[in-house]
Design a protein around this motif. Structure first.
Motif, PDB file in Angstrom:
ATOM      1  N   VAL A  43       3.087   5.781  -9.878  1.00 38.85           N
ATOM      2  CA  VAL A  43       2.326   5.907 -11.126  1.00 38.85           C
ATOM      3  C   VAL A  43       1.306   4.774 -11.229  1.00 38.85           C
ATOM      4  CG1 VAL A  43       2.496   5.801 -13.647  1.00 38.85           C
ATOM      5  CG2 VAL A  43       4.148   7.141 -12.331  1.00 38.85           C
ATOM      6  N   THR A  44       1.705   3.588 -10.808  1.00 41.47           N
ATOM      7  CA  THR A  44       0.764   2.464 -10.795  1.00 41.47           C
ATOM      8  C   THR A  44      -0.407   2.757  -9.869  1.00 41.47           C
ATOM      9  OG1 THR A  44       2.473   0.842 -11.315  1.00 41.47           O
ATOM     10  CG2 THR A  44       0.500   0.026 -10.216  1.00 41.47           C
ATOM     11  N   ALA A  45      -0.128   3.358  -8.717  1.00 41.49           N
ATOM     12  CA  ALA A  45      -1.201   3.686  -7.775  1.00 41.49           C
ATOM     13  C   ALA A  45      -2.187   4.674  -8.383  1.00 41.49           C
ATOM     14  CB  ALA A  45      -0.605   4.261  -6.493  1.00 41.49           C
ATOM     15  N   VAL A  46      -1.685   5.629  -9.178  1.00 45.63           N
ATOM     16  CA  VAL A  46      -2.552   6.654  -9.757  1.00 45.63           C
ATOM     17  C   VAL A  46      -3.324   6.114 -10.963  1.00 45.63           C
ATOM     18  CG1 VAL A  46      -2.587   8.897 -10.923  1.00 45.63           C
ATOM     19  CG2 VAL A  46      -1.106   8.535  -8.930  1.00 45.63           C
ATOM     20  N   THR A  47      -2.629   5.371 -11.835  1.00 46.72           N
ATOM     21  CA  THR A  47      -3.241   4.951 -13.102  1.00 46.72           C
ATOM     22  C   THR A  47      -3.807   3.542 -13.066  1.00 46.72           C
ATOM     23  OG1 THR A  47      -1.145   4.093 -13.964  1.00 46.72           O
ATOM     24  CG2 THR A  47      -1.625   6.436 -14.339  1.00 46.72           C
ATOM     25  N   GLY A  48      -3.340   2.752 -12.107  1.00 50.01           N
ATOM     26  CA  GLY A  48      -3.746   1.353 -12.083  1.00 50.01           C
ATOM     27  C   GLY A  48      -3.002   0.499 -13.084  1.00 50.01           C
ATOM     28  N   ASP A  49      -2.042   1.089 -13.813  1.00 49.94           N
ATOM     29  CA  ASP A  49      -1.268   0.358 -14.826  1.00 49.94           C
ATOM     30  C   ASP A  49      -0.111  -0.359 -14.138  1.00 49.94           C
ATOM     31  OD1 ASP A  49       0.044  -0.616 -16.992  1.00 49.94           O
ATOM     32  OD2 ASP A  49       0.539   1.340 -17.877  1.00 49.94           O
ATOM     33  N   GLY A 102      -8.893  -2.137  -8.265  1.00 46.92           N
ATOM     34  CA  GLY A 102      -8.411  -2.318  -9.632  1.00 46.92           C
ATOM     35  C   GLY A 102      -7.086  -3.022  -9.738  1.00 46.92           C
ATOM     36  N   ILE A 103      -6.427  -3.247  -8.607  1.00 43.68           N
ATOM     37  CA  ILE A 103      -5.139  -3.949  -8.620  1.00 43.68           C
ATOM     38  C   ILE A 103      -5.298  -5.227  -7.815  1.00 43.68           C
ATOM     39  CG2 ILE A 103      -2.714  -3.853  -7.979  1.00 43.68           C
ATOM     40  CD1 ILE A 103      -2.803  -0.851  -8.322  1.00 43.68           C
ATOM     41  N   GLU A 104      -5.106  -6.353  -8.465  1.00 41.88           N
ATOM     42  CA  GLU A 104      -5.276  -7.634  -7.795  1.00 41.88           C
ATOM     43  C   GLU A 104      -4.019  -7.977  -6.996  1.00 41.88           C
ATOM     44  OE1 GLU A 104      -6.452 -10.706 -10.418  1.00 41.88           O
ATOM     45  OE2 GLU A 104      -7.974  -9.477 -11.446  1.00 41.88           O
ATOM     46  N   PRO A 105      -4.166  -8.247  -5.701  1.00 40.23           N
ATOM     47  CA  PRO A 105      -2.998  -8.464  -4.839  1.00 40.23           C
ATOM     48  C   PRO A 105      -2.110  -9.615  -5.283  1.00 40.23           C
ATOM     49  CG  PRO A 105      -4.960  -8.078  -3.523  1.00 40.23           C
ATOM     50  CD  PRO A 105      -5.425  -8.232  -4.946  1.00 40.23           C
ATOM     51  N   LEU A 106      -2.710 -10.774  -5.616  1.00 41.08           N
ATOM     52  CA  LEU A 106      -1.887 -11.941  -5.903  1.00 41.08           C
ATOM     53  C   LEU A 106      -1.334 -11.920  -7.322  1.00 41.08           C
ATOM     54  CD1 LEU A 106      -3.914 -14.763  -4.133  1.00 41.08           C
ATOM     55  CD2 LEU A 106      -1.841 -13.621  -3.342  1.00 41.08           C
ATOM     56  N   ARG A 107      -2.170 -11.557  -8.281  1.00 41.96           N
ATOM     57  CA  ARG A 107      -1.747 -11.656  -9.677  1.00 41.96           C
ATOM     58  C   ARG A 107      -0.908 -10.460 -10.118  1.00 41.96           C
ATOM     59  NH1 ARG A 107      -3.593 -10.305 -14.726  1.00 41.96           N
ATOM     60  NH2 ARG A 107      -5.396  -9.219 -13.894  1.00 41.96           N
ATOM     61  N   GLU A 108      -1.154  -9.267  -9.557  1.00 41.63           N
ATOM     62  CA  GLU A 108      -0.478  -8.061 -10.036  1.00 41.63           C
ATOM     63  C   GLU A 108       0.494  -7.474  -9.003  1.00 41.63           C
ATOM     64  OE1 GLU A 108      -3.793  -6.352 -13.175  1.00 41.63           O
ATOM     65  OE2 GLU A 108      -3.799  -5.580 -11.116  1.00 41.63           O
ATOM     66  N   GLN A 109       0.071  -7.413  -7.752  1.00 44.86           N
ATOM     67  CA  GLN A 109       0.950  -6.770  -6.774  1.00 44.86           C
ATOM     68  C   GLN A 109       2.065  -7.697  -6.304  1.00 44.86           C
ATOM     69  OE1 GLN A 109      -1.026  -4.963  -3.472  1.00 44.86           O
ATOM     70  NE2 GLN A 109       0.862  -4.290  -2.495  1.00 44.86           N
ATOM     71  N   ALA A 110       1.814  -8.989  -6.246  1.00 41.10           N
ATOM     72  CA  ALA A 110       2.836  -9.919  -5.754  1.00 41.10           C
ATOM     73  C   ALA A 110       4.129  -9.835  -6.557  1.00 41.10           C
ATOM     74  CB  ALA A 110       2.290 -11.346  -5.748  1.00 41.10           C
ATOM     75  N   PRO A 111       4.083  -9.816  -7.911  1.00 37.19           N
ATOM     76  CA  PRO A 111       5.342  -9.685  -8.661  1.00 37.19           C
ATOM     77  C   PRO A 111       6.079  -8.380  -8.354  1.00 37.19           C
ATOM     78  CG  PRO A 111       3.586 -10.461 -10.095  1.00 37.19           C
ATOM     79  CD  PRO A 111       2.936 -10.040  -8.817  1.00 37.19           C
ATOM     80  N   ALA A 120       3.733   0.263 -15.282  1.00 28.75           N
ATOM     81  CA  ALA A 120       4.519   1.423 -14.831  1.00 28.75           C
ATOM     82  C   ALA A 120       5.391   1.039 -13.637  1.00 28.75           C
ATOM     83  CB  ALA A 120       3.587   2.576 -14.463  1.00 28.75           C
ATOM     84  N   GLY A 121       4.794   0.342 -12.672  1.00 28.12           N
ATOM     85  CA  GLY A 121       5.571  -0.117 -11.525  1.00 28.12           C
ATOM     86  C   GLY A 121       6.635  -1.117 -11.925  1.00 28.12           C
ATOM     87  N   ALA A 122       6.294  -2.006 -12.881  1.00 24.29           N
ATOM     88  CA  ALA A 122       7.266  -3.001 -13.330  1.00 24.29           C
ATOM     89  C   ALA A 122       8.448  -2.334 -14.022  1.00 24.29           C
ATOM     90  CB  ALA A 122       6.592  -3.992 -14.269  1.00 24.29           C
ATOM     91  N   ALA A 123       8.167  -1.296 -14.817  1.00 22.96           N
ATOM     92  CA  ALA A 123       9.247  -0.592 -15.508  1.00 22.96           C
ATOM     93  C   ALA A 123      10.166   0.121 -14.515  1.00 22.96           C
ATOM     94  CB  ALA A 123       8.657   0.408 -16.498  1.00 22.96           C
ATOM     95  N   GLY A 124       9.553   0.787 -13.527  1.00 27.74           N
ATOM     96  CA  GLY A 124      10.357   1.478 -12.521  1.00 27.74           C
ATOM     97  C   GLY A 124      11.216   0.520 -11.713  1.00 27.74           C
ATOM     98  N   LEU A 125      10.617  -0.591 -11.303  1.00 27.13           N
ATOM     99  CA  LEU A 125      11.370  -1.590 -10.543  1.00 27.13           C
ATOM    100  C   LEU A 125      12.466  -2.218 -11.398  1.00 27.13           C
ATOM    101  CD1 LEU A 125       8.389  -3.228  -8.650  1.00 27.13           C
ATOM    102  CD2 LEU A 125      10.364  -2.135  -7.569  1.00 27.13           C
TER     103      LEU A 125
END
Length: 697
Positions: free
Chosen positions: A171-177, A91-100, A180-185
């Motif tokens: 939270v991103t790992a649990v919800t896929g949102d 559910g989390i795309e490595p290049l489009r979502e995780q890279a940022p 949440a990770g962007a806000a924390g970072l």
């Protein structure tokens, strides 16, 4: 009991370390298997344990730092495992979502390292070549220190500021949102950036202190204005400050302008309350500011490797006072011949130097007494109350491994056991603060002795002082704390303490002395007369224990010589292996003492002689030995000490006059350019604390 507590602490520490490694192992397994509950729980638990230990058990984490598994490595590994887990989660795309998210996390670490670089620059700018106390140094542009978490605690900063980032990623790992990770970072980036920007303000002119050259110029100006005449020079370790503190009252009572010169930065706060100005000069290259000053002489209560550095200043006379006198060889150190004069208490020390033949000329030995013994009360006869108070004050084991140095190992437990068996004894146990620092057996014996005394004290009962006595102690303590404790803000550094500890209020020393006397009286009154005590409170001096006691049991040490001032009965433990006759012949301080063997035989007879003075066979001998060890009582010791200081200052004036008359034009002084290549080399090679400086003359 102490060993059980030690084992429990070690088990607790081992458990904490295992918890950290278990959390990383579980996080790795959870990430590889994409098992969210294990992965998220392990990451959160690992961060929580790390935070707890960072604030509650920092010494434990230092063990991990020694094996290069410090906080930066741990947090980086934790975050990398989180990113690995995100790769394995659907559910989390490595290049489009995780890279940022990965790029943002790298920026968090980049800001952390940038903040650390700024912190190093701030600390260096706030490390002046001198440290002062009791001196108005506001001209050096002193200001409050930056928050510790920014300037001095990179581990705390990284963990605390990373909490939002780590939480958001989990939270991103649990919800896929992804948001949440962007806000924390984003929050972590904001904290890092704001902290760095705030820290940078300490490098701006408004908060930046004086430079090295400006500080040294200020020092020259202050010395010219204050015009010191007599200084006490001291260098030593953290546990040796008592050697200097015992001379504070004497130094402040001398004619002229007193000064305290230190070499270690930490020692500035180890010196007890005094009105005397204190200057710490860590580097030898800066010591020569004293050469051009009006300083005439220095008192030296201890030898150290750095002492030879100040002896190089030809315009200053030097007197070795030592921090105590005993019959041990350390009281006749050959280093003493490096001083202009050796000041001793009485004829016994003069004879000791003469017999030792270590190169100290008899004409350079000056008998000045022991001025600091004035508070010791004289013997008044047999104990008047129900209990006989016995002070057992053994010395430490020393550096040479001689079993005769301390009675703690071979005789301590036997002596304490024999004393505790007498129901009419109240025991005060005051071990030397360095006991066990060299020989672990001495430390173990000391712990066993303390356990014996605590057990015996728990078995006693009787009337206790009322709540009024406890309230009075609290009141006296608060008053003494107000006078002696500087109100340092949490996180205050060296410069902030210099700012707070500026020029003291007039008459503070007299107020502190009166408050200390009142606190000591309240301290003893807060305990029942029958209670055994282990006296390790740094504030409570041994002279106060002298005044409470009817009998001293000690070793061959300066404690015995000082106790003789009271002319009370005393005993010395013989653990040297000598016969009693040989022991008495070898150590003059034992001539008026009862000698106790390691098995403590003779303790009962000793107590009997204290309770019934007509059975005391050493009364006259103590009076005679007191004069031999400490000198005459008239004129008072302080008068003789001051006269010796005035005379040595006069010799310094004569030497300076001769130096000026014979100074050849064109030859620079020690402070002139190119005049002292060795000092210049030391200035280039030494660190900020001056530790690598070689001793040269």
């Amino acid at each position: 009991m102490p060993s059980v507590g030690l084992n429990k602490r070690r088990v607790k520490q081992l458990g904490a370390l295992l918890a950290i490694f278990a959390a990383f192992a579980a996080q790795l397994v959870g990430a590889l298997l994409a098992h969210l509950p294990v992965f998220v729980t392990a990451a959160a638990a690992g961060l929580a344990v790390d935070l707890y230990l960072r604030y509650r058990q920092p010494a434990l984490l230092s063990m991990l730092s020694r094996v290069r598994f410090d906080v930066t490595v741990r947090q980086l590994l934790r975050d990398m495992l989180i990113l690995l887990g995100l790769l394995r989660i659907d559910g989390i795309e490595p290049l489009r979502e995780q890279a940022p998210l990965t790029v943002a996390l790298l920026f968090v670490y980049a800001l952390h390292f940038l903040c650390q670089g700024v912190a190093v620059m701030v600390r260096r700018s706030r490390t002046l070549p001198v440290v002062t106390r009791n001196i108005d140094a506001s001209a050096l542009r002193l200001c409050a220190a930056p928050p510790r978490i920014l300037a001095r605690r990179p581990g705390h900063r990284l963990l605390a500021f990373s909490v939002p980032a780590t939480t958001g990623l989990l939270v991103t790992a649990v919800t896929g949102d992804i948001y949440a990770g962007a806000a924390g970072l984003g929050l972590s980036l904001l904290l890092m950036a704001a902290g760095t920007a705030h820290l940078v303000t300490w490098l701006l002119p408004g908060k930046r202190p004086a430079s090295k050259d400006q500080t040294l110029e200020w020092l020259d100006g202050w010395l010219e204005e204050y015009r010191p005449t007599v200084a006490m020079y001291f260098s030593g370790g953290t546990s040796s400050a008592y050697q200097a503190n015992m001379w504070l009252s004497t130094l402040s009572a001398l004619d002229g302008k007193p000064l305290i010169v230190l070499r270690e930065r930490f020692m500035v706060q180890k010196i007890q309350a005094t009105d005397v100005p204190i200057i710490c000069i860590p580097r030898v290259a800066h010591m020569f500011a004293l050469e051009a000053s009006t300083l005439k002489m220095m008192l030296h209560p201890a030898n150290s490797g750095k002492t030879s550095q100040v002896l190089r200043i030809p315009s200053i006379k030097h007197a070795f006072t030592n921090h105590g006198e005993s019959d041990k060889l350390s009281s006749c150190n050959p280093y003493a011949k490096a001083y202009d004069e050796v000041w001793v208490a009485g004829p016994a020390a003069r004879e000791r130097y003469r017999q030792a033949e270590i190169g100290v000329d008899d004409k350079d030995v000056v008998e000045v007494g022991r001025p600091q013994l004035a508070p010791i009360q004289p013997w008044t006869g047999a104990p008047e109350g129900t209990y006989t108070t016995v002070l057992y004050a053994p010395t430490w084991e020393g550096w040479d491994g001689n079993p005769g140095n301390t009675s703690v190992v071979l005789a301590g437990e036997n002596l304490v056991r024999a004393l505790l068996e007498d129901d009419g004894v109240r025991l005060l146990y005051k071990p030397h603060p360095m006991t066990g620092s060299v020989d672990p057996e001495a430390g173990a014996a000391d712990r066993r002795i303390r356990a014996m005394i605590n057990e015996a004290a728990a078995g006693r009962s009787g009337p206790r002082p009322g709540v009024e006595a406890v309230a009075e102690l609290d009141r006296r303590k608060a008053e003494l704390d107000r006078l002696t404790s500087s109100d340092f803000r949490t996180g205050a550094d060296e410069l902030e303490r210099m700012m707070v500890q500026g020029r003291p209020e007039d008459g503070r020393a007299a107020l502190v002395a009166a408050a200390t006397e009142a606190w000591e009286a309240a301290y003893w009154a807060s305990f029942p007369e029958w209670q055994h005590q282990i006296v390790v409170t740094p504030r409570l001096g041994i002279y106060s224990c002298f005044n409470q006691s009817h009998l001293l049991i000690s070793d061959v040490s300066s404690v015995v010589s000082d106790y003789l001032h009271s002319e009370k009965p005393y005993a010395v433990a013989n653990t040297s292996g000598m016969t009693e006759e040989e022991f008495r012949a070898a150590f003059p301080t034992v001539r008026a003492a009862a000698v106790l063997s390691p098995d403590a035989s003779g303790v009962a007879e000793l107590l009997e002689s204290v309770r019934f003075p007509e059975k005391d066979q050493y009364t006259k001998a103590r009076t005679e030995l007191k004069a031999h060890l400490l000198g005459p009582s008239d004129p008072p010791s302080l008068v003789r000490f001051n006269a010796a200081a005035v005379a040595l200052c006069a010799e310094a004036d004569e030497r300076r006059t001769l130096m000026t008359a014979h100074l050849t034009p064109g030859i620079p002084s020690q402070r002139g350019p190119g005049s002292d290549e060795t000092a210049a080399a030391e200035a280039r090679n030494s660190g900020p604390n001056g530790s690598p400086e070689p001793v040269t003359t």
